[in-house]
Design an enzyme around this catalytic site. Structure first.
Site, mmCIF file in Angstrom:
data_model
loop_
_atom_site.group_PDB
_atom_site.id
_atom_site.type_symbol
_atom_site.label_atom_id
_atom_site.label_comp_id
_atom_site.label_asym_id
_atom_site.label_seq_id
_atom_site.Cartn_x
_atom_site.Cartn_y
_atom_site.Cartn_z
ATOM 1 N N LEU A 259 31.623 46.056 38.575
ATOM 2 C CA LEU A 259 31.170 44.781 38.036
ATOM 3 C C LEU A 259 31.093 43.677 39.098
ATOM 4 C CD1 LEU A 259 30.275 43.074 35.679
ATOM 5 C CD2 LEU A 259 32.672 42.637 35.136
ATOM 6 N N HIS A 260 29.905 43.117 39.246
ATOM 7 C CA HIS A 260 29.727 42.015 40.186
ATOM 8 C C HIS A 260 28.569 41.123 39.780
ATOM 9 C CE1 HIS A 260 26.923 45.099 41.593
ATOM 10 N NE2 HIS A 260 26.264 44.170 42.262
#
Ligand SMILES: Cc1cc2nc3c(=O)[nH]c(=O)nc-3n(C[C@H](O)[C@H](O)[C@H](O)COP(=O)(O)O)c2cc1C
Lengths: 419, 327
Positions: A259-260
């Site tokens: 997740l980014h």
């Protein structure tokens, strides 16, 4: 199974194959931080810069809006006065911290190229699409197959993820502080699964960074209420409307399943910010207290627009809900956060799927433009000089139009999200 | 028209007219026009004091001092558009869009009015309304649309032109003038070495000279002198800065005066400094971060793009003027 073959963009130096990486890593040292990676073991004794923000989860309206005005009065670095008589305190500690830390990494030579040496211009026309020629972004990495028909995929520790990035790529830890004002510590121990802001070693503009929520929790690329809130809070910490944050789901040009979110400064409007909006339709028109939801008009990609209502948390709830629907229905999408977190665009998209099926015209593919969040919103990053010189509004429009769902499909998706 | 009294308006940013349903993209248009110092006309929803709404056809134009490129005022002309007019205009616009032709520019009084106010302002130098935008000091010869962003950098800094002979200063910040006691016209056009004096360390100076020659960044500390001769430790950071074309457009130099406090180990003995070189103070992390942030801000600003007013924005022109305001 649908796949596209592409060379992944290198976000972290540890993604590079050895010779290229070694060349880069031989650069000026950083107190050995480059040898520490961002997993539990590496972080156990590490001390990293820490930016903590006033947790304005629900206090947003009462705290912030009184002093600066809410969205109606888009906080504007240009219109607000600064006549030099103020203290030398920067307008936003966040912008100050991000710029100072980024400049440090720039000086240390951690980026793969000098992004400020890339040419950029506004393409003549009605919309003001922004083009950039970026020849340094390409790598000698081998092209890899990416599955584009599966928006949610399990976290795979054998693939590159940010727990394998070097600690020298950390700009700062990003942590809520329920009690006090925002603040900064030069070197603080890492407590629990801290959220981190890292540099993107292949920047597309100055300040390009990655927000990785709760890094050691190893979350896959997936947005929910709480992670949407964190991204909005980061946008709200910046006092600069030229700092925007984007998100790409798997199947919508994310290449790392960890997740980014990404953000950078571009001192020019994004065309999408200028586009008019309209209530969904009479039937679906909804004006909730949580946030106002409308749709984009006169823009090549169909999209939804969320505007802050009650507070950031309520808006994050609505966005998280819509994203969850898209994710479980396997619809790739991009998010774009503007106006310091008070306005968010959501684009369900189908370009990668069409690409995998061989349905995208050659001439569009030839430019090598991957229409992720920033591209969809009007910032076109080109790899070849000819494409840069010859890019027109008409061509950009055509390319972006391929990204969009059809009107019929878009309406279906909207109904799914807001039954 | 708005229901406000002059006292409630003067000295304020005009955004108090905006409200929840004001179109964000229109605000964006205005923001950009101000950043780029050009005219703009937009139609947007505004709020009266009693919170009732009206459609405002707003025309904004920069006013420049008669003999310079510097914007001293902005003139905004507000025109209320009645809703029946609005419907008609909207359907005309719709039609125009469908026919793919451009909307005919209405010869409304708005532009003429703006011109009249502009002329009055630039010839008479109207007294300042107290708005912060008025009468910015002439501290620069850089393109005027860059100024706004540069003026937001709080630190002391100068920009020099690396192409012109001997790197003359082309922009100086107010903080620099406050720190050194010089006025802008004593600084612009000169090489920054005028701050140096008898006890400036030649080694530090050579370091700077090399950085300038090689177009590289350099940070060092050296003894400088204010206009009145007072010596001070200057923690200086210089670096090349590139514009949107990717070319080195400026050299930026960010100065930080290291104050004489026991805590940071800085010692400038006024009398002694005039005679013997004092020892160099230690580097200061906080000062360093302020300087880096300033450099970042300058880099972002210098890479900024002007849209120069897109063709689309001009299609909002409407007749019927109702009032003029000077901001
Ligand atoms: C943008 C810029 C800012 C500078 N600021 C300072 C300064 O504040 N103080 C100073 O002593 N020198 C400063 N310098 C350095 C001098 O201008 C000059 O480059 C240096 O003295 C070396 O050259 P010289 O040996 O020919 O004098 C600055 C240089 C540049 C390019």
């Amino acid at each position: 199974m649908l796949t596209i073959t592409r060379v992944p963009t290198v976000l972290s130096l540890n993604q590079l194959d050895s010779p290229e990486k070694d060349a880069k890593k031989a650069d000026k040292g950083n107190f050995g931080l480059k040898d520490i990676v961002l997993n539990e073991e590496g972080l156990a004794d590490a001390r990293l810069p820490l930016y903590y923000f006033l947790c304005r989860k629900t206090s947003f309206l009462s705290k912030k809006v009184r002093s600066f005005g809410d969205l109606q009065t888009v906080p504007d670095i240009d219109q607000d006065s600064s006549s030099g008589d103020e203290s030398d305190q920067p307008r936003s500690l966040f912008d100050h911290t991000l710029l100072a830390e980024w400049e440090n990494k720039f000086e240390e030579g951690l980026f793969r190229y000098d992004v400020t040496a890339c040419q950029t211009k506004v393409i003549p026309g009605d919309y003001g699409f922004v083009a950039q020629l970026n020849e340094g972004r390409a790598t000698k990495k081998r092209a890899t197959e990416f599955r584009v028909d599966k928006v949610l995929q399990d976290f795979d520790d054998s693939k590159f993820n940010f727990t394998k990035a070097g600690a020298n790529e950390v700009l700062f830890q990003f942590a809520p502080n329920p009690n006090e004002e925002s603040g900064f510590e030069e070197a603080a121990p890492v407590r629990g699964a801290a959220s981190m802001v890292l540099i993107n070693v292949s920047p597309i503009e100055y300040g390009h960074c990655l927000l990785v929520p709760r890094i050691t929790d190893r979350l896959p690329q997936r947005v929910d209420h709480s992670t949407a809130l964190l991204a909005l809070q980061m946008a709200a910490e910046s006092n600069n409307p030229y700092f925007r944050i984007g998100y790409n789901s798997l199947g919508a040009y994310a290449t790392i399943n960890h997740l980014h979110f990404q953000g950078y400064y571009l001192m020019a409007p994004f065309p999408v910010e200028r586009a008019p909006t309209a209530p969904l339709t009479k039937l679906m028109k909804r004006r909730r207290a949580d946030c106002i939801i409308s749709r984009l008009q006169q823009y090549p990609v169909r999209g939804l627009v969320f505007e802050i209502g009650k507070n950031l948390d309520a808006m994050a709830g609505q966005i998280g809900m819509a994203c969850e629907v898209l994710q479980t229905n396997n619809i790739p999408f991009n998010l774009f956060i503007v106006d310091c977190g008070k306005r968010v665009f959501l684009f369900p998209q189908c370009y990668a799927e069409k690409q995998a099926q061989g349905l995208v015209p050659e001439e569009l593919l030839d430019t090598g433009v991957n229409p992720a969040a920033f591209e969809i919103c009007g910032h076109m990053v080109l790899k070849r000089s000819d494409d840069y010189v010859n890019l027109t509004e008409e061509f950009t429009w055509r390319l972006l139009a391929e990204v969009s769902l059809t009107e019929e499909r878009f309406q279906e998706v909207v109904k799914l999200c807001f039954p | 028209m708005s229901g406000y009294s002059p006292e409630e308006v003067l000295g304020k940013n005009c955004r108090f007219l905006q409200g929840p349903a004001t179109e964000k993209n229109k605000i964006m248009e205005i923001r950009d026009a101000i950043r780029e110092e050009r005219e703009v006309t937009v139609r947007l929803l505004n709020y009266r004091k009693d919170r009732s709404t009206f459609h405002n056809c707003f025309h904004l134009a920069p006013v420049r001092a008669s003999n310079s490129a510097h914007v001293t005022h902005y003139v905004g002309v507000q025109m209320e558009v009645k809703s029946d007019e609005l419907e008609q205009i909207e359907s005309e616009e719709q039609l125009a869009r469908q026919q793919c032709s451009t909307v005919v520019e209405a010869p409304g009084p708005s532009k003429a009015e703006v011109l009249a106010v502009s002329a009055a302002l630039s010839s008479q130098r109207m007294p300042s309304t107290g708005a912060p935008d008025s009468n910015p000091p002439v501290t620069s010869s850089v393109e005027s649309n860059l100024l706004r962003a540069l003026n937001r950098v709080a630190q002391s800094f100068v920009l020099s032109d690396p192409v012109a002979p001997d790197n003359p200063i082309v922009h100086v910040s107010q903080a620099f003038l406050d720190m050194t006691g010089y006025s802008a016209d004593e600084v612009l056009g000169r090489n920054c070495r005028f701050l140096q004096g008898p006890n400036t360390d030649p080694a530090a100076r050579a370091q700077l000279a090399e950085a300038v020659r090689e177009k590289k960044a350099c940070s060092t500390r050296l003894l400088n002198y204010k206009k009145d001769g007072t010596p001070f430790w200057n923690c200086i950071l210089i670096c090349p800065v590139r514009n949107a074309h990717g070319e080195v457009a400026f050299f930026a130099g960010v100065q930080q005066e290291m104050k004489d406090t026991a805590a940071n180990g800085v010692k400038v003995d006024q009398d002694a400094a005039a005679l013997v070189p004092p020892s160099m103070p230690p580097a200061n992390k906080l000062a360093d971060s302020h300087q880096k942030a300033a450099v970042g801000q300058i880099r972002v600003a210098v890479r900024g793009l002007a849209t120069g007013g897109l063709t689309k924005t001009s299609s909002n022109e409407l007749p019927a003027a109702h009032g003029a305001a000077v901001a």
